[in-house]
Design a protein around this motif. Structure first.
Motif, mmCIF file in Angstrom:
data_model
loop_
_atom_site.group_PDB
_atom_site.id
_atom_site.type_symbol
_atom_site.label_atom_id
_atom_site.label_comp_id
_atom_site.label_asym_id
_atom_site.label_seq_id
_atom_site.Cartn_x
_atom_site.Cartn_y
_atom_site.Cartn_z
ATOM 1 N N PRO A 55 0.831 -1.208 0.000
ATOM 2 C CA PRO A 55 0.000 0.000 0.000
ATOM 3 C C PRO A 55 0.865 1.257 0.000
ATOM 4 O O PRO A 55 2.045 1.217 0.360
ATOM 5 C CB PRO A 55 -0.785 -0.132 1.301
ATOM 6 N N ALA A 56 0.264 2.363 -0.395
ATOM 7 C CA ALA A 56 0.993 3.632 -0.436
ATOM 8 C C ALA A 56 1.515 4.021 0.942
ATOM 9 O O ALA A 56 2.565 4.653 1.072
ATOM 10 C CB ALA A 56 0.089 4.731 -0.991
ATOM 11 N N SER A 57 0.803 3.611 1.978
ATOM 12 C CA SER A 57 1.200 3.976 3.340
ATOM 13 C C SER A 57 2.517 3.334 3.760
ATOM 14 O O SER A 57 3.144 3.777 4.726
ATOM 15 C CB SER A 57 0.099 3.566 4.328
ATOM 16 N N ALA A 58 2.951 2.301 3.035
ATOM 17 C CA ALA A 58 4.214 1.639 3.385
ATOM 18 C C ALA A 58 5.393 2.597 3.295
ATOM 19 O O ALA A 58 6.382 2.455 4.012
ATOM 20 C CB ALA A 58 4.444 0.434 2.468
ATOM 21 N N ALA A 59 5.283 3.586 2.402
ATOM 22 C CA ALA A 59 6.369 4.552 2.220
ATOM 23 C C ALA A 59 6.569 5.436 3.449
ATOM 24 O O ALA A 59 7.604 6.096 3.583
ATOM 25 C CB ALA A 59 6.083 5.420 0.994
ATOM 26 N N GLU A 60 5.604 5.436 4.357
ATOM 27 C CA GLU A 60 5.686 6.277 5.555
ATOM 28 C C GLU A 60 6.233 5.517 6.754
ATOM 29 O O GLU A 60 6.041 5.906 7.908
ATOM 30 C CB GLU A 60 4.299 6.837 5.881
ATOM 31 N N TRP A 61 6.948 4.434 6.488
ATOM 32 C CA TRP A 61 7.439 3.575 7.571
ATOM 33 C C TRP A 61 8.309 4.326 8.576
ATOM 34 O O TRP A 61 8.302 4.016 9.769
ATOM 35 C CB TRP A 61 8.237 2.409 6.971
ATOM 36 N N SER A 62 9.082 5.312 8.091
ATOM 37 C CA SER A 62 10.017 6.010 8.983
ATOM 38 C C SER A 62 9.308 6.893 10.004
ATOM 39 O O SER A 62 9.932 7.340 10.974
ATOM 40 C CB SER A 62 10.994 6.857 8.165
ATOM 41 N N LYS A 63 8.014 7.140 9.797
ATOM 42 C CA LYS A 63 7.257 7.943 10.754
ATOM 43 C C LYS A 63 6.785 7.111 11.940
ATOM 44 O O LYS A 63 6.275 7.659 12.927
ATOM 45 C CB LYS A 63 6.051 8.585 10.058
ATOM 46 N N ASP A 64 6.935 5.809 11.835
ATOM 47 C CA ASP A 64 6.546 4.897 12.906
ATOM 48 C C ASP A 64 7.802 4.500 13.682
ATOM 49 O O ASP A 64 8.653 3.766 13.184
ATOM 50 C CB ASP A 64 5.878 3.653 12.293
ATOM 51 N N GLN A 103 1.213 -2.817 8.708
ATOM 52 C CA GLN A 103 2.444 -2.744 9.490
ATOM 53 C C GLN A 103 3.545 -3.622 8.893
ATOM 54 O O GLN A 103 4.723 -3.236 8.864
ATOM 55 C CB GLN A 103 2.180 -3.136 10.949
ATOM 56 N N LEU A 104 3.178 -4.784 8.414
ATOM 57 C CA LEU A 104 4.168 -5.662 7.796
ATOM 58 C C LEU A 104 4.657 -5.075 6.473
ATOM 59 O O LEU A 104 5.834 -5.218 6.124
ATOM 60 C CB LEU A 104 3.577 -7.056 7.584
ATOM 61 N N ALA A 105 3.756 -4.421 5.752
ATOM 62 C CA ALA A 105 4.165 -3.746 4.514
ATOM 63 C C ALA A 105 5.168 -2.637 4.818
ATOM 64 O O ALA A 105 6.165 -2.464 4.109
ATOM 65 C CB ALA A 105 2.941 -3.182 3.792
ATOM 66 N N LYS A 106 4.899 -1.888 5.879
ATOM 67 C CA LYS A 106 5.834 -0.838 6.295
ATOM 68 C C LYS A 106 7.179 -1.443 6.694
ATOM 69 O O LYS A 106 8.238 -0.877 6.381
ATOM 70 C CB LYS A 106 5.256 -0.043 7.473
ATOM 71 N N LEU A 107 7.119 -2.573 7.374
ATOM 72 C CA LEU A 107 8.357 -3.213 7.803
ATOM 73 C C LEU A 107 9.205 -3.603 6.592
ATOM 74 O O LEU A 107 10.411 -3.331 6.572
ATOM 75 C CB LEU A 107 8.055 -4.448 8.644
ATOM 76 N N PHE A 108 8.589 -4.215 5.609
ATOM 77 C CA PHE A 108 9.378 -4.585 4.438
ATOM 78 C C PHE A 108 9.916 -3.353 3.718
ATOM 79 O O PHE A 108 11.085 -3.310 3.332
ATOM 80 C CB PHE A 108 8.581 -5.414 3.434
ATOM 81 N N GLN A 109 9.049 -2.343 3.515
ATOM 82 C CA GLN A 109 9.508 -1.143 2.813
ATOM 83 C C GLN A 109 10.664 -0.496 3.557
ATOM 84 O O GLN A 109 11.629 -0.019 2.944
ATOM 85 C CB GLN A 109 8.357 -0.148 2.672
#
Length: 210
Positions: A55-64, A103-109
């Motif tokens: 998802p597009a939200s994965a690109a925002e992983w660094s904000k978490d 969350q897992l998508a963010k982790l991979f990204q």
């Protein structure tokens, strides 16, 4: 005898460097790249990821903050890959079902962005390392010729010749050690890539299981 052996060592290293450069040039690659491994400056997402569409939200992983901390922990090669893979599974198991995919998508990204950047920095450092080696080899060759010319003079100072020779032998030893070290340094980008692929596989498996 010592001078002869030293010049042979320099010549052998330079010759090996020439063959490497020619081979890489023939493959239309960067002539400054000294490694046997093919140079791939950056990895693509498709090379690593075989899971669901991110998802597009994965690109925002660094904000978490939790994701960013976990990314740095998993990327660190001091952590055995088996332990890192288990950390991914534990993280996935603790996620609420409605947040797991994102969350897992963010982790991979995050892993991809962080480790791809780390890999690029290592490769840039290898290029600088190789260029410094070329410059050092050229300097050693020049200084060796100067010492050789000094020895040929009838009025040469034996003490000065000995000092210059000892310095050249010492610098040549450093050069040779750096040549040997380069073999190990060249493996680092591949190790990073392999680690990223292994972690990506676990993340993908966890996403498919949710």
């Amino acid at each position: 005898m010592r001078m002869v052996m030293m010049f042979r060592a320099i010549s052998a290293a330079l010759l090996a460097g020439c063959f490497t450069t020619q081979a890489l040039a023939a493959q239309n690659q960067d002539p400054d790249w000294p490694c046997i491994q093919r140079k791939v400056p950056e990895l693509s997402l498709g090379q690593i990821w075989n899971g669901p569409e991110l998802p597009a939200s994965a690109a925002e992983w660094s904000k978490d903050d939790d994701i960013e901390t976990l990314v740095r922990e998993l990327a660190a090669r001091r952590v055995p890959i088996g332990e890192a893979e288990q950390e991914v599974r534990d993280f996935a198991a603790a996620l609420p079902k409605h947040k797991a995919q994102e969350q897992l998508a963010k982790l991979f990204q995050g892993l991809f962005d962080h480790m791809n950047g780390e890999r690029a920095q290592v490769m840039s450092g290898i290029g600088r390392y190789a260029r410094n080696q070329i410059q050092l080899a050229e300097r050693l060759r020049k200084e060796g010729s100067e010492v050789d010319a000094m020895r040929a003079k009838a009025d040469a100072d034996p003490g000065e010749i000995a000092r210059q020779t000892d310095r050249l032998v010492f610098e040549t030893r450093i050069f040779e050690e750096r040549v040997q070290s380069l073999t190990y340094v060249c493996e680092v980008p591949t190790l990073i890539e392999q680690r990223l692929y292994a972690l990506a596989k676990v993340v993908a498996e966890e996403m498919k299981g949710k």
